[in-house]
Design an enzyme around this catalytic site. Structure first.
Site, PDB file in Angstrom:
ATOM      1  N   GLY A  46       0.833  -1.196   0.000  1.00 34.61           N
ATOM      2  CA  GLY A  46       0.000   0.000   0.000  1.00 34.61           C
ATOM      3  C   GLY A  46       0.866   1.243   0.000  1.00 34.61           C
ATOM      4  CD  GLN A  51       3.163   5.840   2.623  1.00 29.97           C
ATOM      5  OE1 GLN A  51       2.158   5.333   2.123  1.00 29.97           O
ATOM      6  NE2 GLN A  51       4.156   5.121   3.128  1.00 29.97           N
ATOM      7  CB  CYS A  92       4.942   2.195   7.419  1.00 27.80           C
ATOM      8  SG  CYS A  92       4.491   3.687   6.542  1.00 27.80           S
ATOM      9  CG  LEU A  93       6.398   0.995   1.439  1.00 27.09           C
ATOM     10  CD1 LEU A  93       5.831   1.281   0.050  1.00 27.09           C
ATOM     11  CD2 LEU A  93       7.501  -0.041   1.372  1.00 27.09           C
ATOM     12  CG  HIS A 134      -0.907   1.469   7.294  1.00 29.47           C
ATOM     13  ND1 HIS A 134      -0.032   1.110   8.291  1.00 29.47           N
ATOM     14  CD2 HIS A 134      -0.162   2.119   6.367  1.00 29.47           C
ATOM     15  CE1 HIS A 134       1.184   1.543   7.977  1.00 29.47           C
ATOM     16  NE2 HIS A 134       1.133   2.150   6.806  1.00 29.47           N
ATOM     17  CD  GLU A 135      -1.003   2.647   2.684  1.00 30.98           C
ATOM     18  OE1 GLU A 135      -0.548   3.806   2.547  1.00 30.98           O
ATOM     19  OE2 GLU A 135      -0.267   1.683   2.967  1.00 30.98           O
ATOM     20  CG  HIS A 138       0.354   7.058   5.320  1.00 30.75           C
ATOM     21  ND1 HIS A 138       1.491   7.506   5.961  1.00 30.75           N
ATOM     22  CD2 HIS A 138       0.504   5.722   5.185  1.00 30.75           C
ATOM     23  CE1 HIS A 138       2.288   6.480   6.208  1.00 30.75           C
ATOM     24  NE2 HIS A 138       1.710   5.389   5.752  1.00 30.75           N
TER      25      HIS A 138
END
Length: 170
Positions: A46, A51, A92-93, A134-135, A138
């Site tokens: 994701g 991000q 997470c990225l 989660h996304e 962000h």
């Protein structure tokens, strides 16, 4: 398509609240394609536009092993359908190399636009529900580390700041 730079915690730009997309046009579709390329290359499941330092309400997700199930969410919203919390390990990225357990509702109703600007509504459960929440965090300037204790969050911050300083000096 082109690979985008992923911001890393504690970059303050990750705290920016994303704005709604006013129209899904070719520039938005190109951004979506670039986000998928970036996410797949990372690799991740994701990625939110925040991000990659684009502060619009856009999320891309693909839970498949072979990158065959791309899901685009533009101006996404969700409603919790089941208050039962499920504990799942998240990473997470934007917080590379760190994983921890987070409790989230296990079943949600999602409304958004797809890559073509068409409305889509669906129920998400399990990993997909967790990934979407989660996304969408962000897009609201929130990271999974915000669910952790201050001690854990500060330890992660310190390690990533040290890594970033080392990268700059090299």
């Amino acid at each position: 398509m082109s690979k985008l730079k992923i911001l890393e915690f504690p970059d303050p730009r990750l705290r920016t609240i994303a704005e709604p997309v006013s129209a899904v046009d070719d520039s938005i579709r190109q951004l979506v394609d670039d986000m998928f390329e970036t996410m797949y290359d990372a690799p991740g499941i994701g990625l939110a536009a925040t991000q990659v330092n684009v502060h619009q309400q856009i999320v891309v997700i693909d839970l498949s092993e072979d990158q065959s199930e791309p899901l685009t969410l533009i101006n996404p919203e969700y409603t919790v359908l089941d208050d039962t919390l499920e504990e799942m390990q998240e990473g997470c990225l934007s917080v590379p190399g760190f994983f921890d357990n987070v409790n989230r509702p296990q079943r949600i109703q999602v409304t958004s636009l797809n890559r073509e600007g068409e409305e889509q509504n669906f129920v998400a459960e399990g990993l997909l529900a967790v990934c979407i929440q989660h996304e969408l965090d962000h897009l609201n300037g929130k990271l999974f580390v915000d669910y952790l204790s201050a001690l854990k969050r500060n330890r992660i911050r310190g390690k990533l700041e040290k890594k970033h300083r080392a990268e700059v000096s090299n």
